[in-house]
Design an enzyme around this catalytic site. Sequence first.
Site, mmCIF file in Angstrom:
data_model
loop_
_atom_site.group_PDB
_atom_site.id
_atom_site.type_symbol
_atom_site.label_atom_id
_atom_site.label_comp_id
_atom_site.label_asym_id
_atom_site.label_seq_id
_atom_site.Cartn_x
_atom_site.Cartn_y
_atom_site.Cartn_z
ATOM 1 C CG ASP A 72 11.442 50.126 2.819
ATOM 2 O OD1 ASP A 72 10.203 50.316 2.878
ATOM 3 O OD2 ASP A 72 12.225 50.939 2.286
ATOM 4 C CD GLU A 129 8.335 55.451 2.294
ATOM 5 O OE1 GLU A 129 7.892 56.612 2.222
ATOM 6 O OE2 GLU A 129 9.186 55.096 3.147
ATOM 7 C CD GLU A 130 11.741 54.904 5.148
ATOM 8 O OE1 GLU A 130 12.130 56.016 4.748
ATOM 9 O OE2 GLU A 130 10.927 54.760 6.073
ATOM 10 C CG HIS A 336 13.796 57.948 9.224
ATOM 11 N ND1 HIS A 336 14.008 58.623 8.051
ATOM 12 C CD2 HIS A 336 12.778 57.088 8.956
ATOM 13 C CE1 HIS A 336 13.162 58.221 7.123
ATOM 14 N NE2 HIS A 336 12.390 57.280 7.669
#
Length: 363
Positions: A72, A129-130, A336
């Site tokens: 992800d 995971e995020e 990000h």
Amino acid sequence: MSSLALSSDPVALTAALVDVPSPSHHESRIADAIEQALRELEGVEVKRVSNTVVARTQRDLGSRVILAGHVDTVPIADNVPHHMEGDMLYGCGSVDMKSGLAVYLHTFARLANSPDLKRDLTLICYEGEEVSSEYNGLGILEREAPEWLVGDLALLGEPSGGVIEAGCQGTIRVKVTGHGVRAHSARAWLGDNAAHRLAEVLTRVASYEPRTVTVEGCEYREGLNVVGLKAGVATNTLPDEAEMLVNFRFAPDRTLDEALEHLYGVLAVDGEHVTVEVDDAVGGARPGLDKPAAQALLDAVGGNFRAKFGWTDVSRFSTLAIPAVNYGPGDPGLAHKPEEHCPVDQITQVADVLYRFCTSPVK
């Protein structure tokens, strides 16, 4: 979409993965593509748990290495599909962590049936995971298929600039709440300003002197910081409640309980006018570089390593008594960001090192 070419150039595979949008909670399409490609490999066991795809070799090679990477990304910021600028590959997830995932997929596919492989491999491509840990595919796998989380060393493909980042910090986030009495600011003596109740605690946090400590050859820097403040109901009113979020990043020589005890001592709240509540708390992971498999990896990268600042899923492996390191291409400082990009030579470098490690004799 057509099947991913796992054995092709890892740079091209990175680009292909970036071009499959997979923000958290929307990983089914990329999981489908990875599963299809892995099932095309001969002699490999493949399993899917929700949108987490795992595969492993079973060649009785005497040692097992786990290659783990999350599928992800954070929300797309007009940065899919990928594009190239010189020797930089741009796109959402190019750093965090589709380049690392591509290298691990490529290595697994290249060696799964090769006579050169010296260590059995388990590949874990996991979702969530995020976002909140309840959605983390590694946690789900631990509950539903723990037999897949067995190995002598785990590598997590988080961006580390092509350098081994060992262990990780633990992190605690607490909510400190000041309690008061609401009143008109023109008649402040009739109330009790909850924001002012936090002043002494805020001062203690601001004046805190964090440790720098060496753990198994890795230097970790701790930190204690206010990361959120909230108070006020109107500009002419004393607030009856004020909140402050405090984050403690601690070195892995402290257990989670020890870190909590230390934090409570620093905050020194009275429990009446000021209270504290744990919002999130996870332990760190010691480097574990003294283990034989980790030593072999160090040899493959020329002995270079450093501490990991921040928390990663290596902590999950640490709780399972599996030494784990972060190792992947890309600058974590670009994760990000809309302009996220990864040098293609780092992708190639990490792929070469992993091949050298996985084909080196087990000592």
